[in-house]
Write an enzyme that holds these catalytic residues in place. Sequence first.
Site, PDB file in Angstrom:
ATOM      1  N   LYS A 106       0.842  -1.192   0.000  1.00 54.68           N
ATOM      2  CA  LYS A 106       0.000   0.000   0.000  1.00 54.68           C
ATOM      3  C   LYS A 106       0.880   1.245   0.000  1.00 54.68           C
ATOM      4  O   LYS A 106       1.939   1.263   0.639  1.00 54.68           O
ATOM      5  CB  LYS A 106      -0.900  -0.029   1.245  1.00 54.68           C
ATOM      6  CG  LYS A 106      -1.914   1.092   1.364  1.00 54.68           C
ATOM      7  CD  LYS A 106      -2.753   0.860   2.625  1.00 54.68           C
ATOM      8  CE  LYS A 106      -3.794   1.950   2.853  1.00 54.68           C
ATOM      9  NZ  LYS A 106      -4.574   1.686   4.091  1.00 54.68           N
ATOM     10  N   SER A 187      -9.557   1.969   2.923  1.00 50.50           N
ATOM     11  CA  SER A 187      -8.390   2.715   2.459  1.00 50.50           C
ATOM     12  C   SER A 187      -7.373   1.806   1.779  1.00 50.50           C
ATOM     13  O   SER A 187      -6.622   2.243   0.918  1.00 50.50           O
ATOM     14  CB  SER A 187      -7.734   3.482   3.613  1.00 50.50           C
ATOM     15  OG  SER A 187      -6.985   2.651   4.454  1.00 50.50           O
ATOM     16  N   SER A 211      -9.962  -1.214   7.236  1.00 49.69           N
ATOM     17  CA  SER A 211      -9.369  -1.027   5.921  1.00 49.69           C
ATOM     18  C   SER A 211      -8.498  -2.165   5.421  1.00 49.69           C
ATOM     19  O   SER A 211      -7.971  -2.071   4.325  1.00 49.69           O
ATOM     20  CB  SER A 211      -8.578   0.279   5.862  1.00 49.69           C
ATOM     21  OG  SER A 211      -9.431   1.300   5.397  1.00 49.69           O
TER      22      SER A 211
END
Length: 615
Positions: A106, A187, A211
């Site tokens: 990420k 997210s 998330s």
Amino acid sequence: MLTRAARIASIALLLSTAAVAQEVPTQYNEATVAQLQAQMAAGQLTSEQLTRYYIERIEALDSNGPGVNAIIQLNPDALELARRADALRRHGTVLGPLHGIPVLLKDNIDTGDRMQTSAGSFALVGAPAPRDSTVAANLRAGGAVILGKTNLSEWANFRSFESISGWSGRGGQTHNPYGIDRNPCGSSAGSGAAASANFATVSFGSETDGSIVCPGNANGVVAIKPTVGLVSRAGVVPISHTQDTVGPHARTVADAAAALSVIQPRTYDGRDAATGSVPLGWRGLHPRPTRIPTDYTQFVDPNGLKGARIGITRVGLNGFTNVTTPAAVTAAIEAAFKALSDAGATVIDLDAAGFVFTPAAGETGVLLYDFKNDARAYFATRVGVPVAGGTLQTAIDFNNAHADVEMPYFNQDIFVLANSLNTADPNAPQDPGLFGSNSAGQASYNISLDLDQAAGVSMDQALSTFKLDAVVSATDNPAWATDLIYGDHFIFGTSSLAAGPGYPIVQVPAGIVFGVPLGISFFGTAFSEPTLIKLASGYEAATQVRAHNLPTFSPTVPFDHIKGPLQSSSESGPAAPEPAGAAASPNAPAAAASAAGPAGEAASTAKTSKTLHHL
């Protein structure tokens, strides 16, 4: 800004001597870590070949084709890392279960290389992070090939109460591989979508509240949200040191377990105090275990549910907003619960038994307070970016100055609210509407921590009172159609059962509703990952939901029975195939199908003032 054209050019550069595939490569789709390692050990596959394979799929399906847009940047050194892994293997050195395996991170996880770490915001674009996060360092030490960074909800969905999951100013909107118009949720949207789309063997996201598990649910993959402090957060763009954690998305429980084994530090990480402590739920009650496992794959068990005691709860699943959960969804949830007992578990209905979980009533205040301080601490580690050495006010000013690219759809009211707080004194009086209050009506940061710890005590009471191995609930509602005007459409979510106290969750695919995945979450106390992995792997083996319902990259789902007979009869060409295992297929219960109506019929904005979601 890495434009679409620049991203395509970087892919072509990485492929260099190999021609970009004209057709979508599928040879290693759904291949597991163990299968790939066996092929590499046998000399049938190299890490370089596997890395090129994933790059070609990204070129065909992410940058072009349906345009999943899960990848925000590819690592220009990926192929070189793969060659190094191959060279080590040829000399008899294999560094771990992810040796030579391409992984994605990420874009809020620092990598001390040529890639950016931006949290999706141009406020962090410029000079790359000066050093690896501990997670990235552990992956390199384990021989993994860091293939690139995934797109995310900008600032991990913590910039605005009106944020849109999967959208960032730098990366644009991430889409769902099951239906491109569907939202990937949370997210860590790009991480979940990338794992589902077979863009890497494993990907890594971060979670504060939902998330990791929500993208797992929406994209039909396994997701492990570890106990806070089990995995180091050093070098990860923060929301809250109280609740943040990093964990994997993978297509099987075994792969996720292998990934967790690699990123978990073996000893205390001086860059993150939580790695030597306990999460909030255990604060002052239990010491940190002295023998934390280092290999979680040993707990994978296809018979993991046999003889287990599972407590289920449906609290909130009927809809905690102004939207009622459709009948097709509730039918799929009940079928998922039944699969627990079908696989040999004893299931206890906690709601029917009268058990009420204590909510983490101080969570919003804790996150706002932590973020103001933790963001400043992270900015101090960066150089050569607009907010380097700055404060939250610096980021607010940057967004205001670049509103055309940073705030085209939603504002920064969370930033402004957090920045307005007194974060110098944890006992300072705060707004009870944000921080919750004690029995005397008082509110402060420390009081909020006490309130959130009570949620952990409540979970532990449920486990002990009913002698449970885990608590299970549906993870989230199935993915909604992405809506840039009205925002996210949340009906229910259960991650808050574990978020406040910092407890772990393992989410596993459990059903399909109108072609969209639905998952269930296994909850436990702190450091109960071994038990949760055993149970989740047993559920996976018994149901094989993902194996029978792979993503189709369809422009929309459902894609059958939308048009009327007059429109359908005038069309030429073959009809779109029926998604396997759809809850509202002709084989589904008639009542559930008729009550559900067209997908999205009941859709309405679930956004309410000062409601945080899927962070």
